[in-house]
Design a protein around this motif. Structure first.
Motif, PDB file in Angstrom:
ATOM      1  N   GLU A  82       0.822  -1.199   0.000  1.00  0.00           N
ATOM      2  CA  GLU A  82       0.000   0.000   0.000  1.00  0.00           C
ATOM      3  C   GLU A  82       0.859   1.254   0.000  1.00  0.00           C
ATOM      4  N   ILE A  83       0.589   2.140  -0.944  1.00  0.00           N
ATOM      5  CA  ILE A  83       1.190   3.477  -0.931  1.00  0.00           C
ATOM      6  C   ILE A  83       0.023   4.422  -1.185  1.00  0.00           C
ATOM      7  N   ALA A  84      -0.482   5.036  -0.127  1.00  0.00           N
ATOM      8  CA  ALA A  84      -1.753   5.751  -0.226  1.00  0.00           C
ATOM      9  C   ALA A  84      -1.644   7.076  -0.965  1.00  0.00           C
ATOM     10  N   TRP A  85      -0.509   7.754  -0.825  1.00  0.00           N
ATOM     11  CA  TRP A  85      -0.405   9.099  -1.398  1.00  0.00           C
ATOM     12  C   TRP A  85       0.792   9.194  -2.326  1.00  0.00           C
ATOM     13  N   PRO A  86       0.742  10.076  -3.306  1.00  0.00           N
ATOM     14  CA  PRO A  86       1.869  10.198  -4.245  1.00  0.00           C
ATOM     15  C   PRO A  86       3.086  10.898  -3.618  1.00  0.00           C
TER      16      PRO A  86
END
Lengths: 253, 341
Positions: A82-86
């Protein structure tokens, strides 16, 4: 040296049915442990329960620690990437330093060195200012491994860390893990690639239906009988100068 | 080496050009909000009237009309912006907004009941107090519904259920209202405004609001860690249960207080974090305080627009905010779509 992880009679139930059934093992510094077993054997549950992330019976030395102490003792790499934000790659890897930073402190020289080392180990030097969400799936996986490495904990626990990586990256990642073990740290990683597990792990735990059915050196536990029984595979294991070589031949029906 | 550029990461306070720009913008709009109004007062006289010197009419206008209005606009805006950023960070969803957990809906219901039962007329602060009470009660209901270990999805669902219930009860009160004047009053109140408020409302809202801000601003570290997902964050020492409790209490206190004194003002909590995210490197902790500053600036600007566009028609803040917010949001969606393809 004392064990980095001590698990005794760890049991996790889903309703009545045990998903992990009386698992007992210890991990000492210098070990690179592969946790193998078919889908649904309970590998992820075992690792999460060992960390104290889910309710369990029995004892785990990690689950007994405070959240902060545990985060310094063990880094956890979940299966869901998971990588929620750029955010930029470097910032994402910096998150691994959180357990070491007192509240409100900014990363210092030690942290920066750890981050640079983690990036270099995963071959990500030059990716620092790229947006993590714009990378390919395999590159994202490497960034997340770098985050766990930057945590510089004595123990690294990884759930299927090499799934979806290209062959070179798979081998490079496992080489990194076995180097960590050689440096006196320890790794436990669930793996599906039995040939790589046999080649790079110093020890294998085989799980089947919630139980640990074998625990030992790869050449001792990856027997043709165990492969047929647990994995339903007809396979041969050759002892070679480069370590045991695993060759699947077919499915046992 | 590249490493030297790093230490900005994990910073917790306002810093760098973004912080300065937002602070300057906020200050400018704050001053404009004090100086622009129905009664033309020269800037020098206005400022001295603020400290009680000069023409008594000027003193009255500045201290009893413009100052509370300006302070409330800033408080409400900052609360909405901050809560929006915190909610988006926690749920890891850019579409989250403070209203999602039902706090504003419940606060509105409290206010509507106060208006309808005549409590608000009998006792001046009954409306904001009842409204605040309802907002706080929401936290308890949410925790009951979502359970002690419930994930973010259960929280959203519980929030939607609470919102829907509050909306239904509000509609019921309106439906059964025997008094058309009360109905009109409720409808206008629900449009949201900071006009004609007194310092009493500021004193009522400020302590609760500040408490909410204090809770929300401590969440930066946990929200940053949540970038990697709930499991990874928890393994890094973040207590998700505590984080969720602080988030809910913080949102309920700040948004509850904002709704209690200003009615429902939408879109701020959704649009402000969205606008500022690219400028903060998408880091949830930086987005918290910058959305607070940005939200305050946006509501001050909208309230100025209310006064400047139709000064004699009592245009409502919530209406203008929606009129500004919705197209802005459409633009953002369009931009995101273009980047995606």
């Amino acid at each position: 040296m004392s064990a980095l992880l001590e698990i005794r009679d760890l049991t996790v139930r889903r309703g009545e049915c045990p998903v992990v059934d009386h698992a007992t093992f210890t991990i000492a510094p210098g070990e690179c442990v592969g946790l193998i077993g078919p889908n649904g054997a309970g590998k992820t549950t075992l690792l999460r329960a060992a960390l104290g992330l889910m309710s369990h019976e029995g004892r785990s030395s990690l689950a007994a620690l405070s959240a902060r102490a545990r985060a310094r003792q063990a880094a956890w790499l979940p299966q869901a990437r998971e990588i929620a934000w750029p955010v930029e790659v470097e910032r994402l890897v910096t998150l691994g330093r959180l357990p070491h930073l007192p509240w409100g402190h900014r990363p210092g020289a030690v942290d920066r060195a750890a981050i640079a080392a983690a990036l270099a180990r995963m071959g990500l030097t030059g990716f620092e200012s790229r947006r993590a969400t714009e990378l390919s799936g395999g590159e994202q996986a490497r960034v997340l491994i770098a985050r766990a490495l930057a945590q510089e904990s004595p123990l690294l626990m990884a759930d299927e860390p090499i799934a979806g990586l290209d062959p070179a990256a798979q081998i490079a990642t496992l080489e990194t893990f076995s180097n960590l073990a050689r440096e006196g740290r320890a790794v436990i990683a669930s793996l599906h690639d039995l040939s790589l597990a046999a080649r790079y792990c110093s020890r294998l735990l085989i799980m089947d239906k919630g139980r640990i059915v074998a625990d030992g050196r790869p050449e001792d536990v990856l027997t043709e009988d165990a492969l047929a029984r647990v994995f339903h595979l007809r396979a041969r294991v050759h002892a070679t100068a480069d370590g045991p070589l695993f060759q699947p031949l077919g499915v046992v029906t | 080496m590249k490493v030297a550029a790093l230490p900005r990461t994990l910073g917790l306070g306002p810093s760098g050009p973004l912080g300065l720009c937002l602070a300057a913008l906020l200050l400018l709009l704050f001053a404009a909000s004090l100086l622009i109004g129905y009664t033309a007062i020269p800037a020098g006289k206005a400022l001295s009237a603020l400290i009680g010197a000069g023409d008594s009419l000027h003193v009255m206008v500045m201290r009893e009309i413009r100052l509370p209005r300006t302070l409330l606009a800033a408080l409400v805006g900052a609360s909405l912006g901050l809560s929006g950023a915190a909610m988006q960070g926690y749920l890891r969803n850019p579409l989250a907004e403070p209203g999602l957990v039902g706090v504003s809906g419940a606060a509105a219901l409290g206010a509507v009941i106060a208006l309808q039962t005549g409590l608000a007329a009998a006792f001046a602060q009954a409306l904001p107090l009842l409204s605040l009470l309802f907002a706080m009660g929401t936290v308890g209901v949410l925790l009951l519904l979502a359970g002690p270990r419930g994930g973010s999805l259960t929280l959203i669902l519980a929030g939607i259920a609470v919102s829907a219930l509050a909306g239904a009860l509000t509609a019921l009160v309106l439906n059964l209202s025997p008094n058309p004047y009360a109905t009109a009053e409720i409808v206008f109140w629900m449009m949201g405004s900071v006009a004609d408020r007194s310092m009493d409302e500021v004193w009522l809202a400020a302590p609760v609001t500040l408490l909410g801000w204090a809770l929300l601003l401590t969440l930066g570290r946990g929200l940053d860690a949540l970038t990697l997902g709930e499991d990874a964050a928890e393994a890094m020492g973040v207590s998700l249960g505590r984080l969720r409790l602080m988030l809910l209490a913080g949102v309920a206190a700040s948004v509850g207080a904002a709704t209690a004194v200003a009615g429902a003002v939408g879109f701020v909590g959704l649009v402000v974090p969205h606008l500022l995210r690219p400028l903060t490197g998408a880091r949830p902790s930086t987005l918290l305080w910058s959305s607070a500053l940005g939200g305050a600036a946006m509501v001050l600007a909208a309230d100025l627009a209310v006064r400047l566009i139709l000064p004699d028609r009592d245009l409502k803040l919530g209406v203008v905010m929606a009129l500004i917010g919705a197209p802005l949001f459409l633009h953002l969606i369009y931009k995101t779509r273009r980047q995606g393809s």
